[in-house]
Design a protein around this motif. Structure first.
Motif, PDB file in Angstrom:
ATOM      1  N   ASP A   1       0.808  -1.162  -0.088  1.00 56.29           N
ATOM      2  CA  ASP A   1      -0.017   0.045  -0.180  1.00 56.29           C
ATOM      3  C   ASP A   1       1.157   1.168  -0.058  1.00 56.29           C
ATOM      4  OD1 ASP A   1      -2.846  -1.131   2.182  1.00 56.29           O
ATOM      5  OD2 ASP A   1      -2.242  -1.653   0.152  1.00 56.29           O
ATOM      6  N   MET A   2       1.938   1.209   0.679  1.00 51.14           N
ATOM      7  CA  MET A   2       2.780   2.450   0.842  1.00 51.14           C
ATOM      8  C   MET A   2       3.728   2.737  -0.161  1.00 51.14           C
ATOM      9  SD  MET A   2       1.094   2.973   3.278  1.00 51.14           S
ATOM     10  CE  MET A   2       1.004   3.609   4.951  1.00 51.14           C
ATOM     11  N   VAL A   3       3.968   1.559  -1.207  1.00 51.98           N
ATOM     12  CA  VAL A   3       5.181   1.724  -2.290  1.00 51.98           C
ATOM     13  C   VAL A   3       4.748   3.060  -2.936  1.00 51.98           C
ATOM     14  CG1 VAL A   3       5.928   0.726  -4.375  1.00 51.98           C
ATOM     15  CG2 VAL A   3       5.412  -0.664  -2.400  1.00 51.98           C
ATOM     16  N   PRO A   4       3.591   3.407  -3.584  1.00 51.88           N
ATOM     17  CA  PRO A   4       3.424   4.671  -4.493  1.00 51.88           C
ATOM     18  C   PRO A   4       3.938   5.859  -3.981  1.00 51.88           C
ATOM     19  CG  PRO A   4       1.429   3.163  -4.418  1.00 51.88           C
ATOM     20  CD  PRO A   4       2.245   2.556  -3.519  1.00 51.88           C
ATOM     21  N   LEU A   5       3.724   5.861  -2.432  1.00 56.78           N
ATOM     22  CA  LEU A   5       4.364   7.157  -2.135  1.00 56.78           C
ATOM     23  C   LEU A   5       5.744   7.678  -2.343  1.00 56.78           C
ATOM     24  CD1 LEU A   5       2.998   6.748   1.579  1.00 56.78           C
ATOM     25  CD2 LEU A   5       2.068   8.416  -0.028  1.00 56.78           C
ATOM     26  N   ALA A   6       6.508   6.575  -2.425  1.00 52.48           N
ATOM     27  CA  ALA A   6       7.855   6.872  -2.752  1.00 52.48           C
ATOM     28  C   ALA A   6       8.344   7.439  -4.066  1.00 52.48           C
ATOM     29  CB  ALA A   6       8.805   5.574  -2.702  1.00 52.48           C
ATOM     30  N   PRO A   7       7.620   7.050  -5.370  1.00 49.69           N
ATOM     31  CA  PRO A   7       7.971   7.584  -6.369  1.00 49.69           C
ATOM     32  C   PRO A   7       7.048   8.968  -6.641  1.00 49.69           C
ATOM     33  CG  PRO A   7       6.542   5.623  -6.824  1.00 49.69           C
ATOM     34  CD  PRO A   7       7.180   5.597  -5.387  1.00 49.69           C
ATOM     35  N   ILE A   8       5.821   9.032  -6.022  1.00 50.78           N
ATOM     36  CA  ILE A   8       5.152  10.027  -5.912  1.00 50.78           C
ATOM     37  C   ILE A   8       5.740  11.287  -5.333  1.00 50.78           C
ATOM     38  CG2 ILE A   8       3.198  11.260  -4.827  1.00 50.78           C
ATOM     39  CD1 ILE A   8       1.539   8.457  -5.404  1.00 50.78           C
ATOM     40  N   SER A   9       6.408  11.027  -4.505  1.00 48.44           N
ATOM     41  CA  SER A   9       7.250  12.099  -3.740  1.00 48.44           C
ATOM     42  C   SER A   9       8.540  12.324  -4.036  1.00 48.44           C
ATOM     43  CB  SER A   9       7.340  11.817  -2.248  1.00 48.44           C
ATOM     44  OG  SER A   9       5.949  11.530  -1.781  1.00 48.44           O
ATOM     45  N   HIS A  10       9.345  11.618  -4.758  1.00 47.98           N
ATOM     46  CA  HIS A  10      10.691  11.558  -5.276  1.00 47.98           C
ATOM     47  C   HIS A  10      10.751  12.770  -6.147  1.00 47.98           C
ATOM     48  CE1 HIS A  10      14.678  10.660  -6.685  1.00 47.98           C
ATOM     49  NE2 HIS A  10      14.900   9.893  -5.740  1.00 47.98           N
TER      50      HIS A  10
ATOM     51  N   THR B   1       8.120   9.119   2.917  1.00 41.26           N
ATOM     52  CA  THR B   1       7.654   8.517   1.838  1.00 41.26           C
ATOM     53  C   THR B   1       8.856   7.606   1.257  1.00 41.26           C
ATOM     54  OG1 THR B   1       8.576  10.244   0.594  1.00 41.26           O
ATOM     55  CG2 THR B   1       5.862  10.268   1.249  1.00 41.26           C
ATOM     56  N   TRP B   2      10.039   7.993   1.636  1.00 38.30           N
ATOM     57  CA  TRP B   2      11.270   7.105   1.042  1.00 38.30           C
ATOM     58  C   TRP B   2      11.407   5.757   1.941  1.00 38.30           C
ATOM     59  CZ3 TRP B   2      15.295   6.595   4.537  1.00 38.30           C
ATOM     60  CH2 TRP B   2      15.345   7.267   5.653  1.00 38.30           C
ATOM     61  N   GLN B   3      11.079   5.621   2.861  1.00 36.03           N
ATOM     62  CA  GLN B   3      10.960   4.133   3.503  1.00 36.03           C
ATOM     63  C   GLN B   3       9.796   3.980   4.482  1.00 36.03           C
ATOM     64  OE1 GLN B   3      14.179   3.353   6.214  1.00 36.03           O
ATOM     65  NE2 GLN B   3      13.607   4.701   7.906  1.00 36.03           N
ATOM     66  N   SER B   4       9.307   3.208   5.152  1.00 34.48           N
ATOM     67  CA  SER B   4       8.055   2.665   5.374  1.00 34.48           C
ATOM     68  C   SER B   4       8.343   3.181   7.067  1.00 34.48           C
ATOM     69  CB  SER B   4       7.825   1.212   5.551  1.00 34.48           C
ATOM     70  OG  SER B   4       7.321   0.805   4.320  1.00 34.48           O
ATOM     71  N   GLY B   5       7.280   3.972   7.529  1.00 39.11           N
ATOM     72  CA  GLY B   5       6.958   4.282   8.946  1.00 39.11           C
ATOM     73  C   GLY B   5       6.663   5.518   9.096  1.00 39.11           C
ATOM     74  N   TYR B   6       5.843   5.576  10.203  1.00 41.41           N
ATOM     75  CA  TYR B   6       5.086   7.158  10.577  1.00 41.41           C
ATOM     76  C   TYR B   6       6.366   7.921  11.138  1.00 41.41           C
ATOM     77  CZ  TYR B   6       0.653   5.640   9.590  1.00 41.41           C
ATOM     78  OH  TYR B   6      -0.418   5.155   9.111  1.00 41.41           O
ATOM     79  N   ILE B   7       5.952   9.196  10.907  1.00 40.75           N
ATOM     80  CA  ILE B   7       7.061  10.128  11.694  1.00 40.75           C
ATOM     81  C   ILE B   7       6.091  10.443  13.030  1.00 40.75           C
ATOM     82  CG2 ILE B   7       7.806  12.841  11.296  1.00 40.75           C
ATOM     83  CD1 ILE B   7       7.520  12.572   8.482  1.00 40.75           C
ATOM     84  N   HIS B   8       6.879   9.949  14.044  1.00 40.07           N
ATOM     85  CA  HIS B   8       6.004  10.338  15.415  1.00 40.07           C
ATOM     86  C   HIS B   8       5.979  11.655  15.886  1.00 40.07           C
ATOM     87  CE1 HIS B   8       7.500   5.881  16.138  1.00 40.07           C
ATOM     88  NE2 HIS B   8       6.525   5.997  15.366  1.00 40.07           N
TER      89      HIS B   8
END
Lengths: 332, 226
Positions: A118-127, B130-137
Motif C-alpha cells: 500500500d505504501m509503495v506509491p508514496l515513494a515515486p510520487i514524492s521523489h 515516503t522514502w521508507q516505511s514508517g510514520y513520523i512520530h
C-alpha cells in the motif's frame, strides 16, 4: 407464482451480495503475504487503481504516470532503460523493477525500504527525480477532477478521496498483476514439456541459481550482496542505506526471473544489457566481499554450452498471457 | 465542598457514567505557543515554530481504585499549532476519579505494518515517510537564531519503530483529582534546552540522535489545570 417469487428473491440476493473478487492464488503457490481482508478486491477498486496507474496527474508536471517507468508490455519494467527518468527528464539512481506477483513480497524496492505494498506509491510520487509531487497534492487534483469522485464512490461507497483510499485502490490493481502461466508453469503442471535444451538449463538453474531465485516466485525475497562492484558515480550502497548495518553493504533485493527476457537491462542499476552478461558476472565477475552472499562463495563453473542452455530455460519463464493481458493495459 | 468539586470535574449522569476530556496544549515556559511568534531562550536566542505535530496511541486514565479507562480512539494525531483545540476524550461506564494519565508517543509497530490507514493515520496528513516505511512520530519545524542553515531553518522528523532506533516512548503522569479540568501541557522551551539545533538543524531519519530526542520530548509533558 412460486417460481416468480423465488426468482425475485434470488435476484435481490445476488444484487445485494458484495462484488468482491477472490484473489487469484496459482495452484501450489505459498500463501500470499498481503492481507486481502484489509483491502478486499472489487471490480470498481481494481478499475480505479488501474486508472490511477496510467494517469500522469500523479506527477508534478502531469507528464509522468506509473506506467511511464512500469510499462505493461515489458512486464511492468522500464525496458531498455538502465536508470529511469522522471519529471523534467531527471535521471534516477536505480532501475525500475518489474511488477508482478506482489502479494507474495514482504518488502519492496531494491533496498527493501518499503514493507507494505500500500505504501509503495508514496515513494515515486514524492521523489523529486520521479514524480515530484505529494499525496496531498494528488488528493486535491483528484477531488477537482470531473471523473474521479464518482470512481471513488463506486469503489468505496462515497466520493471522499483520501490518501488511504488512493493507495488501497492502487494496491488492488497491482495485486491483479499475477504471472503464473509461462511455459515453465505448464511443464510443472504436466501440460507441456521442456525441450532437451530447456531441461538441461532447468537442471543447471536448480543447481546454481535456485537458492536465491527460488521457485515458484523465482525470488526468495531476500537482500544479498551478489558480488557487484559499487557504481562509483551513483554510490548506491543498497540495503545498508536503510538498515545502517555493514552486513547489508551492497545488498540488493533478489528480483524475480519471471518474464526476464522482457525486463532488460539487469541489476539494480541496469548495468548488464543481456542475460549472457549476467551469467558471465556470476561465473567470472563476482567481487569478493566480507558480506558476499553465502550462496555465491563457491565459484560457479559452467561451460558456454551450459550458459546457452540456462538462457533457453530462462526463456521458458515468459508468460505472454500476462504480458499482453488487455485487463492490465491502459483503461479505455 | 469536596463532592461539588468532584461534580464540577466531570459529568456524572444518573447511571453513574464518567466522561472527561484532556485538553492538549503547547507552551514556551508559561506562555501559550503560537505559530510564527518569536520566543526567547535564557541566552536571548530566538525560536519560531511553524509545525508541531505528534502521534500518541493507547491513551488511558486510571483511578486510585484500580479502574482503567481507555481513550475514545486508539491513535491521535495532535497538531498543536494549527488545529483549533486538541483533546483526548475518555468515557467510562462507571464513576471514575482520575489519578494518572498514560499514553505512548508515536505509532505502535503493529499499526506500522498494517498498510494504508485512514483518519489520523492517513499518509495524507504529511506524517508518513515516503522514502521508507514508517510514520513520523514527532514533527517539529521552524526557524531559530541558533540554526546554521542558510535560512535559519530547522526540522526534526523523529520516527523509527524498530530496533535499534525505536522512538516510541511511554509517558505516565499524575493527575491531581481535586483540581478542575485536566490539561496535558507540552513545554517546548524545555525541549530546546536539551536539543542542540546548532549541531543538528535537520533530523530526518531514525538514528541515535532521533531516539535521544524522543526521550527529551517525552519528558516535556506535564499535567496542568486551567
Amino acid at each position: 407464482m412460486k417460481h416468480l417469487a423465488l426468482c425475485i428473491i434470488l435476484t435481490i440476493c445476488i444484487a445485494a451480495s458484495d462484488d468482491s473478487d477472490d484473489p487469484y492464488i496459482p495452484e501450489g503457490w505459498p500463501e500470499p503475504v498481503y492481507h486481502f481482508s484489509d483491502n478486499p478486491l472489487s471490480e470498481a477498486g481494481i478499475y480505479l487503481g488501474r486508472k490511477l496507474f496510467y494517469d500522469p496527474v500523479l506527477s508534478a508536471d502531469s507528464m509522468i504516470s506509473c506506467a511511464s517507468c512500469h510499462s505493461p508490455y515489458n512486464s511492468f519494467a522500464h525496458t531498455d532503460h538502465a536508470l529511469s527518468h522522471g519529471i523534467h527528464d531527471s535521471i534516477g539512481r536505480r532501475n525500475a523493477p518489474a511488477l508482478m506477483n506482489l502479494a507474495w513480497h514482504k518488502s519492496f524496492m531494491f533496498d527493501g525500504a518499503i514493507h507494505h505494498l500500500d505504501m509503495v506509491p508514496l515513494a515515486p510520487i514524492s521523489h523529486s527525480g520521479e514524480m515530484g509531487s505529494s499525496i496531498q497534492t494528488i488528493i486535491n487534483r483528484l477531488t477537482e477532477n470531473p471523473t474521479y469522485p464518482a470512481l471513488f464512490q463506486k469503489a468505496f461507497g462515497d466520493t471522499k478521496i483520501s490518501g488511504e483510499r488512493t493507495l488501497k485502490a492502487m494496491s488492488q490493481f497491482l495485486l491483479t498483476l499475477v504471472s503464473a502461466n509461462a511455459k515453465y508453469d505448464r511443464v510443472m503442471h504436466h501440460l507441456d514439456t521442456f525441450t532437451y535444451q530447456e531441461k538441461k538449463g532447468y537442471d543447471l538453474f536448480k543447481a546454481h541459481c535456485a537458492s536465491c531465485h527460488t521457485e515458484p516466485l523465482f525470488t526468495n525475497g531476500g537482500h544479498f550482496n551478489n558480488g557487484l562492484t559499487m557504481n562509483a558515480t551513483i554510490q548506491d550502497k543498497g540495503r545498508m542505506e536503510i538498515s545502517g548495518k555493514t552486513e547489508d553493504s551492497l545488498a540488493f533485493k533478489v528480483p524475480t526471473l519471471r518474464n526476464i527476457v522482457y525486463t532488460y537491462p539487469y541489476m539494480h542499476d541496469g548495468r548488464f544489457q543481456t542475460l549472457s552478461k549476467v551469467i558471465q558476472h556470476y561465473t567470472d565477475g563476482i567481487q569478493p566481499s566480507h558480506n558476499l552472499a553465502p550462496q555465491l562463495q563457491k565459484p560457479i563453473r559452467i561451460s558456454s554450452n551450459d550458459k546457452a542452455d540456462l538462457i533457453a530455460f530462462l526463456k521458458t519463464l515468459s508468460d505472454t498471457q500476462f504480458l499482453f493481458n488487455p485487463k492490465h493495459q491502459y483503461p479505455k | 465542598m469536596f463532592f461539588w468539586v468532584l461534580m464540577g470535574l466531570f459529568q456524572v449522569p444518573s447511571d453513574a457514567q464518567s466522561e472527561f476530556s484532556v485538553a492538549v496544549k503547547a507552551t514556551w515556559n508559561d506562555q501559550d505557543l503560537i505559530a510564527g511568534e518569536a520566543y526567547l531562550t535564557e541566552n536571548g536566542e530566538w525560536f519560531r515554530l511553524n509545525i508541531l505535530k505528534f502521534y500518541i496511541h493507547n491513551p488511558s486514565i486510571s483511578s486510585s481504585d484500580g479502574q482503567k479507562v481507555t481513550g475514545a480512539r486508539k491513535h491521535y494525531l495532535i497538531d498543536l499549532l494549527h488545529a483549533e483545540q486538541e483533546k483526548i476524550e475518555f468515557f467510562s461506564k462507571k464513576e471514575c476519579i482520575p489519578d494518572s494519565l498514560f499514553f505512548s508517543l508515536g505509532v505502535d509497530s503493529l499499526t506500522q505494518s498494517a498498510g494504508a490507514l485512514g483518519m489520523d493515520l492517513d499518509p495524507a496528513n504529511g506524517m508518513y515517510w515516503t522514502w521508507q516505511s514508517g510514520y513520523i512520530h514527532i514533527k517539529i519545524e521552524g526557524t531559530s537564531s541558533l540554526s546554521k542553515h542558510p535560512s535559519q531553518e530547522f526540522a526534526c522528523h523523529i520516527g523509527g519503530y524498530r530496533m535499534p532506533f525505536n522512538s516510541i516512548r511511554d509517558v505516565e503522569l499524575k493527575i491531581c483529582s481535586l483540581k478542575e479540568g485536566i490539561v496535558l501541557n507540552l513545554d517546548l522551551a524545555s525541549f530546546f534546552r536539551n536539543f542542540d539545533v546548532t549541531s543538528n538543524h535537520h533530523i530526518m531519519s531514525p538514528s541515535g540522535m532521533s531516539s535521544k530526542l524522543a526521550d527529551v520530548f517525552a519528558s516535556c509533558f506535564q499535567i496542568t489545570h486551567p
